[in-house]
Design an enzyme around this catalytic site. Structure first.
Site, PDB file in Angstrom:
ATOM      1  N   GLU A 105      25.059  83.311  10.883  1.00  0.00           N
ATOM      2  CA  GLU A 105      26.436  83.798  10.729  1.00  0.00           C
ATOM      3  C   GLU A 105      27.169  83.025   9.650  1.00  0.00           C
ATOM      4  O   GLU A 105      27.995  83.565   8.920  1.00  0.00           O
ATOM      5  CB  GLU A 105      27.202  83.692  12.060  1.00  0.00           C
ATOM      6  CG  GLU A 105      28.564  84.378  12.060  1.00  0.00           C
ATOM      7  CD  GLU A 105      29.662  83.612  11.335  1.00  0.00           C
ATOM      8  OE1 GLU A 105      30.476  84.252  10.649  1.00  0.00           O
ATOM      9  OE2 GLU A 105      29.693  82.377  11.424  1.00  0.00           O
ATOM     10  N   ASP A 137      23.294  80.179  14.871  1.00  0.00           N
ATOM     11  CA  ASP A 137      23.037  79.092  13.912  1.00  0.00           C
ATOM     12  C   ASP A 137      23.938  77.871  14.069  1.00  0.00           C
ATOM     13  O   ASP A 137      25.104  77.973  14.439  1.00  0.00           O
ATOM     14  CB  ASP A 137      23.134  79.618  12.466  1.00  0.00           C
ATOM     15  CG  ASP A 137      24.418  80.399  12.186  1.00  0.00           C
ATOM     16  OD1 ASP A 137      24.966  81.034  13.113  1.00  0.00           O
ATOM     17  OD2 ASP A 137      24.881  80.382  11.029  1.00  0.00           O
ATOM     18  N   HIS A 183      33.531  72.902  12.614  1.00  0.00           N
ATOM     19  CA  HIS A 183      32.817  72.431  11.416  1.00  0.00           C
ATOM     20  C   HIS A 183      33.026  70.939  11.146  1.00  0.00           C
ATOM     21  O   HIS A 183      32.779  70.478  10.037  1.00  0.00           O
ATOM     22  CB  HIS A 183      33.190  73.242  10.158  1.00  0.00           C
ATOM     23  CG  HIS A 183      32.737  74.673  10.202  1.00  0.00           C
ATOM     24  ND1 HIS A 183      32.493  75.427   9.065  1.00  0.00           N
ATOM     25  CD2 HIS A 183      32.463  75.498  11.243  1.00  0.00           C
ATOM     26  CE1 HIS A 183      32.110  76.641   9.417  1.00  0.00           C
ATOM     27  NE2 HIS A 183      32.095  76.712  10.742  1.00  0.00           N
TER      28      HIS A 183
HETATM   29 ZN   LIG Z   1      31.789  78.485  11.739  1.00  0.00          ZN
HETATM   30 ZN   LIG Z   2      31.429  80.471  14.121  1.00  0.00          ZN
END
Ligand SMILES: [Zn+2]
Ligand SMILES: [Zn+2]
Length: 453
Positions: free
Chosen positions: A173, A107, A407
């Protein structure tokens, strides 16, 4: 340690086995390494394609289709739609032995990519009612491509494998969308560790702040368990000019926030493990002269052992409930259990470390401090012994502070570490198979020098 005569005899016997097994493993390793090196370009191409076309959790339709068609082309038995969009494939080796699972997550994240990569993601989507870019901002694109490469390597040496490899390409995940199940937990619920039963599982995570060529791991608790909590403080609404005629949920919440700070500083055994209790949001009120009825807060909990986890849960409830009561208010506490601790089985870790040393070179294998981040690989490790490690994805010579964290919109992975990632997973698999099917410690195999570099 004293050894009994029977153990010495057994060791001597295994020494003979080690010798012949190592010679075979040596050639098998050389073939796998060569195949992995030959696949580098292909893996990079796959990765760039996944990077340019990221999909959010439980929506990895195109990613899964590409993975499935690759595995089918390799002649594997492939199941799709496992745990929503997951793909599971079996590669049966030519010789009997254990079942080793290898897992990659697929993902992307609702992050809008910056930077000027030629294969930059321009994908936009809706997430939680907001328009957002979509990006492989955790590097799961690299995991998918690397595991596809590993599948191709292992298929090419299939006849020499002592056991079965189960390839698990996992959705979501980072967490399923609100109201949906997903991730490792759902795949396990749908039987991914059964039929055939998995004996051990391996997985890796790329790291944007670790140099290419380096592998990192930690025995035992590696990444934190993550749980969330919500506290609602119910007071009594009144005029802001006459607080004595109500019960103020804002002042009570402030005390609860401060009370929660004492859990880590005064209750958790910090010499064992770290822990975190964060208040991430606090909402109450609408106007300057109204003391409202309610206040609510939400937050995250990170712990590294079931004992610490239980303690923190209990103390959050006690502190919120009793502080509220002392103020004449009422607290409703909800704790949602999330991911368990990513826990590297100590025995398995001990067995497999020499393999990683052999693949990366002793100086390039490092022990990493525990991370308060979480990883749903932990659900597999609750069921079967598992080992999870980190692969360097930062360009050599880059300063860590100049490398964007996971992220974030500037997250970047240098592709130079993919071959090492493939070799690591391949060798962990074959060394484990040798170990399990012959009862030979992996340490002895690699120590003989035929499989190391
Ligand atoms: Zn992550
Ligand atoms: Zn990850």
């Amino acid at each position: 340690m004293k050894k009994s005569p029977s153990i010495i005899a057994a060791l001597a016997l295994s020494g003979v086995v080690v010798y012949s097994a190592s010679a075979q493993v040596g050639t098998l390793n050389a073939r796998m390494d060569k195949a992995a090196e030959g696949l580098e370009k292909k893996v990079v191409t796959w990765r760039r394609d996944f990077h340019q076309h990221p999909e959010l959790g439980n929506r990895e339709f195109q990613t899964a289709a590409k993975v499935a068609s690759h595995l089918q082309a390799l002649g594997m038995e492939v199941k799709t739609g496992v745990g929503k969009t997951g793909v599971v494939a079996l590669l049966k080796g030519g010789k009997p032995g254990p079942v080793v699972a290898l897992r990659a997550d697929m993902d992307g994240l609702p992050v809008t990519e910056r930077g000027e990569l030629a294969f930059k993601s321009e994908v936009r989507t809706e997430y939680n009612g907001q328009q957002t870019g979509t990006m492989h901002a955790c590097g799961h694109d690299t995991h998918v491509a690397i595991l596809m490469g590993v599948a191709e390597v292992m298929a090419s040496v299939k006849n020499d494998l002592r056991g079965t490899v189960k390839f698990i390409f996992q959705p979501a995940e980072e967490g399923a969308p609100a109201g949906e199940e997903g991730g490792a937990k759902l795949m396990i619920k749908e039987g991914v560790l059964e039929n055939p039963k998995v004996d051990a599982i391996f997985g890796l995570h790329i790291n944007s702040q670790t140099e290419v060529g380096t592998l990192k791991y930690r025995p035992g608790a590696t990444m934190a368990a993550v749980d969330t909590y919500a506290i609602k403080i119910k007071g009594k609404q009144t005029h802001g000019a006459a607080p004595w005629s109500g019960v103020d949920p804002i002042v009570t919440s402030a005390q609860v926030v401060m009370g929660l700070q004492t859990i880590v500083s005064r209750n958790v055994t910090l010499t064992d493990n770290a822990a975190v209790v964060t208040v991430g949001a606090l909402h109450s009120g609408i106007r300057q002269n109204i003391i409202p009825e309610e206040a609510s807060m939400i937050g995250t909990i990170r712990t590294f052992s079931p004992e610490a986890q239980q303690l923190v849960h209990r103390r959050i409830s006690e502190i919120a409930t009793n502080i509220a009561e002392s103020a004449g208010a009422k607290a409703d506490v909800t704790i949602n259990v999330g991911c368990p601790v990513t826990y590297n089985d100590p025995k398995l870790t001990d067995q497999m470390v020499p393999t990683l040393e052999a693949v990366a070179g002793k100086n390039n294998l490092k022990i990493t401090p525990a991370s308060t981040g979480a990883e749903d690989f932990s659900f597999y490790q609750e069921k079967v012994p598992g080992f999870f490690f980190f692969l360097g994805g930062m360009k050599k010579g880059t300063k860590v502070e100049d490398a964007a964290p996971h992220h974030t919109p500037d997250f970047h992975i240098d592709e130079g570490g993919f071959v090492l990632g493939m070799k690591s997973l391949c060798r962990l698999t074959t060394d484990y198979m040798e170990f399990a099917s012959k009862g030979v410690a992996v340490k002895e195999l690699t120590a003989s020098g035929t499989s190391g570099k």
